[in-house]
Design an enzyme around this catalytic site. Structure first.
Site, PDB file in Angstrom:
ATOM      1  N   HIS A   7     -42.585 -12.730   0.923  1.00 60.25           N
ATOM      2  CA  HIS A   7     -42.660 -11.276   0.847  1.00 60.25           C
ATOM      3  C   HIS A   7     -43.081 -10.678   2.185  1.00 60.25           C
ATOM      4  O   HIS A   7     -42.547  -9.660   2.624  1.00 60.25           O
ATOM      5  CB  HIS A   7     -43.620 -10.844  -0.260  1.00 60.25           C
ATOM      6  CG  HIS A   7     -43.479  -9.398  -0.621  1.00 60.25           C
ATOM      7  ND1 HIS A   7     -44.357  -8.429  -0.210  1.00 60.25           N
ATOM      8  CD2 HIS A   7     -42.526  -8.758  -1.359  1.00 60.25           C
ATOM      9  CE1 HIS A   7     -43.970  -7.262  -0.680  1.00 60.25           C
ATOM     10  NE2 HIS A   7     -42.861  -7.419  -1.382  1.00 60.25           N
ATOM     11  N   CYS A   8     -44.019 -11.323   2.844  1.00 59.84           N
ATOM     12  CA  CYS A   8     -44.479 -10.843   4.153  1.00 59.84           C
ATOM     13  C   CYS A   8     -43.357 -10.845   5.186  1.00 59.84           C
ATOM     14  O   CYS A   8     -43.370 -10.054   6.132  1.00 59.84           O
ATOM     15  CB  CYS A   8     -45.615 -11.729   4.675  1.00 59.84           C
ATOM     16  SG  CYS A   8     -47.062 -11.807   3.607  1.00 59.84           S
TER      17      CYS A   8
END
Length: 369
Positions: A353-354
């Site tokens: 996600h990052c």
């Protein structure tokens, strides 16, 4: 109403009368259909000291899943970096016709935080727009970040869409959305003095509402141990539908994350949505501590990415991996949930996600309430 796509809206609250929310724009949930995913190719060795070459198999697998689901836009510095990326991806089974490279140099790979924050509008005559928040590498922890800070504006110019510049620092991993007027964040990050020390909590809420087009801010407290972002919500709690969240819970009472996650759970239980309903809360386990070179890393199953066809979940060679995948699968019956080994990636203090930022599709709009 049409907006000149070459126009950059600049100004602070009270000075700039044209905020996205005033025009009807809003930031949709990640589970809203995507046109594309944006990535910044990993190249900074200092982010994975001694391990950067070991992260590419997992990263390429991530890109392969994305390319089977939607267009993938990858930012690279130049032709040389593009060729290196193409070589890494060639063995992972990517759908080559869905990969687009853009020669926009970056300092680092964390596109969730420095990438474009896309807004959509219910009126089909209105183009998408981008919010170009300021970026300071999580409180000036990892300079330089000048190239990263330019990315949203470059993408807006490339796509020919309006770009709003609030003039304050904000990171994509610090916020999560249900797409129906509610934003979830943490006090530990957004109220940290290394971001916007001149702003009060109420002023920050005003910016969030004006530029993300939300009506309600829900505040959790602290993040997990090892998270150098000062508590990003994308390691903690994620909307999986309008009124439902997955949230990580630590079962070991002796673990240093136990109390902070319990405190966040109690807050989630107390929250009410815009229609007055309670949140539906699904508990997600934490893996056993992942420690490398004496450092505890922010390993969390909540750092998954929701693509059109897949939910891509970091796994950690842990006994809880399969249980976590089963729980997440139950929340996404229309998508395939896949685990991808994040053992090496998490040494960079972030996971899938990052590393990613979605570009939502126009045309399908949920109710705001």
């Amino acid at each position: 109403m049409k907006i000149d796509p070459s126009f950059f809206f600049k100004g602070s609250l009270g000075k700039d009368p044209m905020h996205p929310a005033d025009l009807g724009y809003f930031f949709p949930a990640e589970f809203h259909p995507h046109d594309a995913t944006w990535l910044s190719w990993p190249h900074k060795e200092a982010s994975w000291p001694g391990k950067i070459n070991e992260i590419y198999p997992a990263y390429a697998t991530f890109v392969a899943y994305l390319s089977r689901s939607e267009l993938v836009n990858i930012l690279v510095a130049d032709e040389r970096m593009q060729r290196l990326a193409e070589d890494r991806l060639a063995t992972a089974g990517v759908v080559e016709e869905r990969i687009r490279f853009h020669h926009f140099p970056t300092n680092d790979a964390w596109c969730r935080d420095h990438g474009p924050a896309f807004l959509i509008h219910p009126n089909p005559d209105m183009s998408k727009a981008i919010v170009d928040w300021g970026y300071n590498a999580w409180g000036d922890k990892y300079p330089p970040y000048d190239l990263d800070n330019l990315i949203p504006g470059k993408v807006a110019l490339h796509l020919g869409i309006p770009c709003f510049r609030p003039g304050i620092v904000m990171e994509g991993g610090s916020v999560d959305f249900n797409g129906a007027g509610t934003l979830l964040t943490t006090e530990a990050c957004l109220l940290h003095p290394n971001r916007n020390p001149h702003l009060s909590r109420e002023q920050i809420e005003s910016y969030l509402k004006a530029y993300y087009g939300v009506q309600q801010i829900l505040w959790l407290k602290d993040g997990i141990l090892g998270d150098d972002t000062d508590g990003h919500v994308d390691d903690l709690t994620r909307f999986v539908s309008k009124n439902k969240v997955l949230t990580v819970v630590e079962s070991n009472k002796k673990d240093e994350n136990y109390q902070a996650l319990q405190d966040n759970l109690k807050l989630l239980e107390s929250f009410r949505m815009l229609d007055g309903s309670a949140l539906e809360i699904v508990a997600l386990p934490m893996p056993a501590p992942v420690i490398y070179e004496g450092v505890r890393l922010p390993a969390s199953y909540a750092n998954f990415y929701i693509a059109n066809s897949y939910v891509i979940v970091p796994t950690f060679r842990d006994a809880q991996d399969e249980r976590a995948l089963d729980i997440i699968s139950a929340c996404f019956p229309e998508r395939e949930v896949v685990g991808v080994d994040s053992w090496d990636l998490i040494w960079g203090l972030g996971s899938f996600h990052c590393l990613s930022q979605q570009e939502p599709a126009a045309g399908v709009f949920p109710s705001k309430t």
